[in-house]
Design a protein around this motif. Structure first.
Motif, short mmCIF file in Angstrom:
data_model
loop_
_atom_site.label_atom_id
_atom_site.label_comp_id
_atom_site.label_asym_id
_atom_site.label_seq_id
_atom_site.Cartn_x
_atom_site.Cartn_y
_atom_site.Cartn_z
N GLY A 1 13.43 1.31 -1.52
CA GLY A 1 13.37 0.55 -0.28
C GLY A 1 11.99 0.55 0.34
O GLY A 1 11.52 -0.47 0.85
N ILE A 2 11.30 1.71 0.27
CA ILE A 2 9.94 1.79 0.81
C ILE A 2 9.02 0.84 0.05
O ILE A 2 8.18 0.15 0.63
CB ILE A 2 9.43 3.24 0.75
N GLN A 3 9.17 0.80 -1.27
CA GLN A 3 8.33 -0.09 -2.09
C GLN A 3 8.64 -1.56 -1.82
O GLN A 3 7.75 -2.41 -1.77
CB GLN A 3 8.55 0.23 -3.57
N ARG A 4 9.93 -1.88 -1.63
CA ARG A 4 10.34 -3.28 -1.47
C ARG A 4 10.14 -3.80 -0.05
O ARG A 4 9.71 -4.93 0.15
CB ARG A 4 11.82 -3.44 -1.85
N PHE A 5 10.47 -2.97 0.93
CA PHE A 5 10.48 -3.45 2.32
C PHE A 5 9.33 -2.96 3.16
O PHE A 5 9.03 -3.53 4.21
CB PHE A 5 11.80 -3.04 3.00
#
Length: 345
Positions: free
Chosen positions: A78-82
């Motif tokens: 999620g950190i990488q995507r958002f």
């Protein structure tokens, strides 16, 4: 979180964890849908809700449960995507330290990125990644005018004390060189055994303007245990001697400190209360925050949302007070003028 005992009922912990993981997955899907519609505020809210849900699930299962790794993978993904979609964009950064080479960290700028904001070095607890800590803290710090540099405890644990101090100095050097950070307002925050490191670093580097730490209590407990073992006695020391030894490291702190006791921390509530009383009598600027916990069939579960809000409200307020103090002293006002217009507590 405060009502876990009442709503637990006959549902076992695995089912409760599964429900919270499902909630987190649903919020991630909602975040994706809102991003496609360019509804960025709604997307951010959904993602932050997902992070909180995953953290709740993690606390409902055993630390060695394989689901813990699955939850961490969801948070890191999620950190990488958002993370790059946020108004305060999460950055993956590399810091260089002379005696140990490069190491990775996460950086989150303050909400008012056009101004130099205070910053906090956040150290994860032992055996916790920097991504896991960032995932828990993001819902608390998004929107605050405070920057974060999130590092891993494991990057410190295999090095000598002097190397660890150099590691922290590299973190301060990195933040001080950033144009969006006020170098005079850098704090440090550690939990678990990292709270001990935070104390030592605040004592070592006087550039630290505020510390969320153990106030020296871990070293005090170790000393007390060693004395008891060597003397083969459990006799209680004289109150004055006890107070003096407990205060020894706290006296070396040159910045305001907040000690968090209870919950999953290394500081006991009773010792922290004694330390705060001793510090108040000695005129040392040390405050105490007791973790909010719920009693459940599997034991205490900390209300991390309430605890983290308390910690970062203190950091934000304390570092703002440093700025106000510098401004008024540079303007020719004395400390009584400052205290008359700003409540430092």
């Amino acid at each position: 979180m405060d009502k876990l005992q009442g709503i637990w009922g006959g549902t076992n912990r695995q089912n409760w964890a599964a429900k919270w993981i499902h909630i987190g997955d649903a919020q991630c899907i909602l975040c994706d849908l809102n991003l496609k519609k360019e509804a960025f505020v709604e997307a951010t809210e959904a993602w932050l809700s997902a992070l909180t849900a995953f953290e709740v699930a993690k606390r409902l299962i055993d630390e060695d449960d394989e689901q813990s790794e699955e939850i961490l993978a969801k948070v890191e993904s999620g950190i990488q995507r958002f993370g790059s979609s946020l108004e305060q964009k999460v950055e993956r950064v590399k810091l260089a330290c002379v005696d140990r080479g490069e190491f990775g960290a996460y950086y989150l700028p303050g909400a008012k990125s056009h101004k130099s904001s205070p910053a906090v070095i956040c150290i994860s607890r032992e055996e916790e990644t920097e991504a896991a800590l960032l995932g828990r803290l993001l819902p608390v710090v998004i929107g605050r005018s405070i920057s974060l540099l999130v590092v891993s405890h494991d990057d410190l644990s295999n090095h000598s004390r002097s190397q660890s101090k150099n590691f922290f100095s590299c973190c301060v050097d990195y933040l001080s060189a950033r144009p969006d950070v006020d170098a005079a307002r850098i704090g440090v925050y550690g939990e678990g055994l990292s709270a001990v490191l935070a104390t030592e670093f605040a004592v070592f580097d006087r550039r630290v303007a505020a510390a969320v730490c153990d106030g020296g209590l871990w070293n005090w407990a170790s000393t007390l245990a060693s004395v008891s073992w060597m003397t083969k006695t459990s006799d209680i020391m004289d109150d004055d001697v006890t107070s003096s030894r407990r205060l020894r490291l706290a006296r070396r702190l040159t910045c305001p400190a907040l000690v968090v006791a209870g919950g999953r921390g290394v500081v006991s509530a009773s010792e922290a209360i004694k330390l705060q009383a001793d510090c108040a009598a000695a005129g040392i600027d040390l405050e105490l925050a007791l973790s909010c916990v719920s009693q459940t069939p599997i034991g205490e579960i900390e209300n991390f949302v309430a605890s983290d809000n308390r910690i970062f409200a203190w950091l934000e307020h304390t570092l703002a007070a440093v700025q106000a103090s510098d401004h008024f002293m540079n303007s020719g006002h004395d400390s009584e003028d400052l205290l008359s217009i700003i409540d430092l507590r």
